[in-house]
Design a protein around this motif. Structure first.
Motif, PDB file in Angstrom:
ATOM      1  N   LEU A  50       4.131  -0.799   6.941  1.00 48.14           N
ATOM      2  CA  LEU A  50       3.485  -2.083   6.681  1.00 48.14           C
ATOM      3  C   LEU A  50       3.311  -2.297   5.174  1.00 48.14           C
ATOM      4  O   LEU A  50       3.498  -3.407   4.659  1.00 48.14           O
ATOM      5  N   VAL A  51       2.996  -1.206   4.459  1.00 50.81           N
ATOM      6  CA  VAL A  51       2.855  -1.311   2.997  1.00 50.81           C
ATOM      7  C   VAL A  51       4.205  -1.693   2.373  1.00 50.81           C
ATOM      8  O   VAL A  51       4.287  -2.568   1.508  1.00 50.81           O
ATOM      9  N   GLU A  52       5.271  -1.047   2.852  1.00 51.99           N
ATOM     10  CA  GLU A  52       6.607  -1.354   2.303  1.00 51.99           C
ATOM     11  C   GLU A  52       6.996  -2.811   2.579  1.00 51.99           C
ATOM     12  O   GLU A  52       7.533  -3.506   1.719  1.00 51.99           O
ATOM     13  N   LEU A  53       6.713  -3.245   3.799  1.00 55.00           N
ATOM     14  CA  LEU A  53       7.024  -4.635   4.165  1.00 55.00           C
ATOM     15  C   LEU A  53       6.264  -5.601   3.264  1.00 55.00           C
ATOM     16  O   LEU A  53       6.811  -6.591   2.761  1.00 55.00           O
ATOM     17  N   SER A  54       4.977  -5.308   3.044  1.00 55.31           N
ATOM     18  CA  SER A  54       4.140  -6.203   2.222  1.00 55.31           C
ATOM     19  C   SER A  54       4.657  -6.240   0.791  1.00 55.31           C
ATOM     20  O   SER A  54       4.663  -7.293   0.140  1.00 55.31           O
ATOM     21  N   ARG A  55       5.085  -5.084   0.295  1.00 51.72           N
ATOM     22  CA  ARG A  55       5.595  -5.011  -1.080  1.00 51.72           C
ATOM     23  C   ARG A  55       6.875  -5.857  -1.225  1.00 51.72           C
ATOM     24  O   ARG A  55       7.029  -6.625  -2.155  1.00 51.72           O
ATOM     25  N   LEU A  56       7.764  -5.714  -0.258  1.00 55.94           N
ATOM     26  CA  LEU A  56       9.003  -6.498  -0.312  1.00 55.94           C
ATOM     27  C   LEU A  56       8.676  -7.983  -0.144  1.00 55.94           C
ATOM     28  O   LEU A  56       9.258  -8.847  -0.804  1.00 55.94           O
ATOM     29  N   GLY A  57       7.718  -8.245   0.748  1.00 59.03           N
ATOM     30  CA  GLY A  57       7.306  -9.629   1.002  1.00 59.03           C
ATOM     31  C   GLY A  57       6.817 -10.303  -0.272  1.00 59.03           C
ATOM     32  O   GLY A  57       7.175 -11.443  -0.562  1.00 59.03           O
ATOM     33  N   LYS A  58       6.008  -9.564  -1.033  1.00 60.43           N
ATOM     34  CA  LYS A  58       5.491 -10.137  -2.285  1.00 60.43           C
ATOM     35  C   LYS A  58       6.656 -10.494  -3.205  1.00 60.43           C
ATOM     36  O   LYS A  58       6.675 -11.564  -3.826  1.00 60.43           O
ATOM     37  N   ALA A  59       7.648  -9.609  -3.249  1.00 56.42           N
ATOM     38  CA  ALA A  59       8.781  -9.832  -4.166  1.00 56.42           C
ATOM     39  C   ALA A  59       9.641 -11.030  -3.755  1.00 56.42           C
ATOM     40  O   ALA A  59      10.272 -11.650  -4.599  1.00 56.42           O
ATOM     41  N   VAL A  60       9.681 -11.332  -2.448  1.00 59.93           N
ATOM     42  CA  VAL A  60      10.523 -12.481  -2.044  1.00 59.93           C
ATOM     43  C   VAL A  60       9.717 -13.777  -1.875  1.00 59.93           C
ATOM     44  O   VAL A  60      10.267 -14.806  -1.501  1.00 59.93           O
ATOM     45  N   GLY A  61       8.412 -13.685  -2.115  1.00 66.51           N
ATOM     46  CA  GLY A  61       7.603 -14.909  -2.076  1.00 66.51           C
ATOM     47  C   GLY A  61       6.908 -15.166  -0.753  1.00 66.51           C
ATOM     48  O   GLY A  61       6.504 -16.304  -0.475  1.00 66.51           O
ATOM     49  N   ALA A  62       6.748 -14.121   0.067  1.00 67.88           N
ATOM     50  CA  ALA A  62       6.003 -14.273   1.323  1.00 67.88           C
ATOM     51  C   ALA A  62       4.504 -14.199   1.043  1.00 67.88           C
ATOM     52  O   ALA A  62       4.091 -13.759  -0.032  1.00 67.88           O
ATOM     53  N   GLN A  63       3.709 -14.627   2.039  1.00 64.31           N
ATOM     54  CA  GLN A  63       2.249 -14.557   1.873  1.00 64.31           C
ATOM     55  C   GLN A  63       1.740 -13.251   2.487  1.00 64.31           C
ATOM     56  O   GLN A  63       2.098 -12.921   3.626  1.00 64.31           O
ATOM     57  N   PRO A  64       0.902 -12.498   1.753  1.00 58.91           N
ATOM     58  CA  PRO A  64       0.462 -11.176   2.229  1.00 58.91           C
ATOM     59  C   PRO A  64      -0.168 -11.208   3.626  1.00 58.91           C
ATOM     60  O   PRO A  64       0.076 -10.309   4.443  1.00 58.91           O
ATOM     61  N   ASP A  65      -0.945 -12.240   3.947  1.00 62.59           N
ATOM     62  CA  ASP A  65      -1.646 -12.298   5.241  1.00 62.59           C
ATOM     63  C   ASP A  65      -0.677 -12.297   6.424  1.00 62.59           C
ATOM     64  O   ASP A  65      -1.020 -11.855   7.523  1.00 62.59           O
ATOM     65  N   THR A  66       0.514 -12.822   6.196  1.00 65.46           N
ATOM     66  CA  THR A  66       1.496 -12.918   7.287  1.00 65.46           C
ATOM     67  C   THR A  66       1.732 -11.557   7.936  1.00 65.46           C
ATOM     68  O   THR A  66       1.896 -11.447   9.157  1.00 65.46           O
ATOM     69  N   PHE A  67       1.725 -10.513   7.094  1.00 63.50           N
ATOM     70  CA  PHE A  67       2.111  -9.205   7.624  1.00 63.50           C
ATOM     71  C   PHE A  67       0.990  -8.530   8.416  1.00 63.50           C
ATOM     72  O   PHE A  67       1.201  -7.493   9.025  1.00 63.50           O
ATOM     73  N   MET A  68      -0.217  -9.141   8.402  1.00 63.23           N
ATOM     74  CA  MET A  68      -1.276  -8.663   9.296  1.00 63.23           C
ATOM     75  C   MET A  68      -1.208  -9.390  10.642  1.00 63.23           C
ATOM     76  O   MET A  68      -2.024  -9.167  11.521  1.00 63.23           O
ATOM     77  N   GLY A  69      -0.211 -10.236  10.801  1.00 61.03           N
ATOM     78  CA  GLY A  69      -0.088 -11.028  12.028  1.00 61.03           C
ATOM     79  C   GLY A  69       1.032 -10.559  12.932  1.00 61.03           C
ATOM     80  O   GLY A  69       1.525  -9.431  12.826  1.00 61.03           O
ATOM     81  N   MET A  70       1.451 -11.467  13.809  1.00 67.09           N
ATOM     82  CA  MET A  70       2.440 -11.137  14.855  1.00 67.09           C
ATOM     83  C   MET A  70       3.759 -10.619  14.288  1.00 67.09           C
ATOM     84  O   MET A  70       4.340  -9.672  14.811  1.00 67.09           O
ATOM     85  N   ALA A  71       4.224 -11.257  13.202  1.00 64.51           N
ATOM     86  CA  ALA A  71       5.556 -10.906  12.686  1.00 64.51           C
ATOM     87  C   ALA A  71       5.531  -9.673  11.785  1.00 64.51           C
ATOM     88  O   ALA A  71       6.588  -9.204  11.355  1.00 64.51           O
ATOM     89  N   GLY A  72       4.332  -9.148  11.511  1.00 64.64           N
ATOM     90  CA  GLY A  72       4.233  -7.938  10.697  1.00 64.64           C
ATOM     91  C   GLY A  72       3.690  -6.807  11.547  1.00 64.64           C
ATOM     92  O   GLY A  72       4.424  -6.166  12.312  1.00 64.64           O
ATOM     93  N   LEU A  73       2.375  -6.612  11.424  1.00 62.66           N
ATOM     94  CA  LEU A  73       1.729  -5.528  12.181  1.00 62.66           C
ATOM     95  C   LEU A  73       2.048  -5.595  13.674  1.00 62.66           C
ATOM     96  O   LEU A  73       2.339  -4.579  14.313  1.00 62.66           O
TER      97      LEU A  73
END
Ligand SMILES: NC(=O)C1=CN([C@@H]2O[C@H](COP(=O)(O)OP(=O)(O)OC[C@H]3O[C@@H](n4cnc5c(N)ncnc54)[C@H](OP(=O)(O)O)[C@@H]3O)[C@@H](O)[C@H]2O)C=CC1
Ligand SMILES: O=C(CO)COP(=O)(O)O
Length: 339
Positions: free
Chosen positions: A222-245
């Motif tokens: 999840l940390v890796e996903l969030s890090r990549l997400g930040k780099a591509v312009g995703a919103q951090p909260d998304t990864f605590m939701g259905m499509a992340g966690l």
């Protein structure tokens, strides 16, 4: 142009069929297109996808179609559910057949092979900027969805009216809860990266590690996903939701996941080809690993789990050596470089 169906689904594999059943169970006229006429004929004759979704009968308002032109003319709402490596070829075939009012949503999980680009960029390159786009992502095993077991999913897109119409089509108070999300990029990324982590979790379990290791992998994944997400312009909260966690937990822990089963088989010593043949359906994570690896390298994002899964799948490293490499990484604070 008049709609013959409320929605057309492109891709008659396990998930396309499950989504079509779910839409039809909501009373919406749903047209399911598959590229193989024999397969479509079999589905029509049996009114069931016996191989992928045994025992689930098609509702009457689910129509089958093998002709792409007819399928795309039938509705302006087009749901694409083909594997990521054929996403561009299906859109290329569709391009000149789309209606001027077509709207495209996909449930494909993955990135562009070789480049690691998001599917939104692939779609725009092929069909241009004028069509509304959306993505569906979240923890949704096809069999459970088709069986009507309670499921939740997220949706995001470029056009609010389109996402609201899709929520109306998909949402069912008893079976399917659809969450609107405004992070189009994050939803696309989550679905691709979780597939890599599911292979990693399978590898870990396959070599005999336990629940502690699996849970550590999900958490750091999840940390890796969030890090990549930040780099591509995703919103951090998304990864605590259905499509992340949500999707990480589902696919890293349950053997319905083909990616997890693929990792399990490799962890137990099977070779890549044998493991894929045994699963017999698309193992998206195999390609996604290379795609995410390429994207992370291009953006300079550190993704140690992705790196090790990549080395196992593409550089002949053993699962045990990959696990050792992860465990022997330099000591660090848990929150250091988290985002
Ligand atoms: N199954 C699931 O639980 C979930 C799947 N997904 C995602 O949905 C996508 C599809 O997966 P899924 O349905 O499970 O995969 P399957 O392996 O069950 O089916 C894939 C389907 O795509 C068809 N296909 C292959 N090539 C083409 C092509 N060029 N044009 C049209 N159709 C083609 C295959 O047909 P043929 O067999 O004739 O080659 C097959 O019917 C993936 O991105 C996956 O990650 C997302 C959430 C849940
Ligand atoms: O994406 C999925 C569930 O959300 C399906 O996972 P697998 O492709 O690993 O089976």
């Amino acid at each position: 142009m008049k709609n013959i169906a409320d929605i057309t689904v492109l891709g008659a594999g396990s998930y396309g069929t499950a989504l079509a059943i779910s839409l039809a169970n909501n009373g919406h006229k749903t047209l399911l297109w598959g590229h193989n006429p024999q397969h479509i004929e079999l589905l029509q004759n049996q009114r069931c996808h016996q191989k992928a979704l045994p025992g689930v009968h098609f509702p009457d308002c689910l129509l089958l179609e093998a002709d792409l032109k007819t399928a795309l003319a039938a509705s302006n709402n087009i749901l694409v559910v083909v594997p990521s490596h054929v996403f561009s070829s299906v859109l290329s075939q569709a391009k000149d057949l789309l209606r001027s009012d077509s709207r495209i949503v996909w449930a494909t999980k993955g990135l562009e092979p070789e480049t690691g680009r998001l599917l939104q960029d692939v779609a725009r390159d092929i069909i241009g900027d004028s069509y509304p786009l959306a993505v569906l992502s979240g923890p949704t095993f096809a069999k459970e969805l088709a069986a009507g077991l309670p499921t939740a999913i997220s949706i995001a897109g470029t056009d609010n009216a389109f996402t609201q119409d899709l929520i109306h089509l998909l949402h069912s108070p008893k079976r399917l809860r659809v969450y609107a999300n405004d992070d189009f990029i994050g939803l696309q990324l989550g679905g691709a990266v979780k597939n890599v982590m599911a292979i990693g979790a399978g590898l870990s379990d396959g070599i005999g590690f336990g629940a502690n290791a699996r849970t550590a992998l999900i958490t750091r994944g999840l940390v890796e996903l969030s890090r990549l997400g930040k780099a591509v312009g995703a919103q951090p909260d998304t990864f605590m939701g259905m499509a992340g966690l949500g999707d990480l937990v589902l696919t890293c822990t349950d053997n319905q996941s083909r990616n997890r089963r693929f990792g399990l088989a490799l962890g137990k010593g099977l070779d890549i080809d044998t493991a894929q043949v045994e699963i017999g359906q698309v193992v998206e994570g195999y390609r996604n690993t290379k795609e995410v690896y390429v994207l992370a390298h291009r953006l300079g994002v550190e993704m140690p789990i992705v790196e090790q899964v990549y080395q196992v799948l593409y550089q002949g490293k053993s699962a045990v050596d990959a696990a050792k490499a992860l465990l022997s990484r330099e000591q660090k604070s848990e929150t250091q470089d988290q985002h």
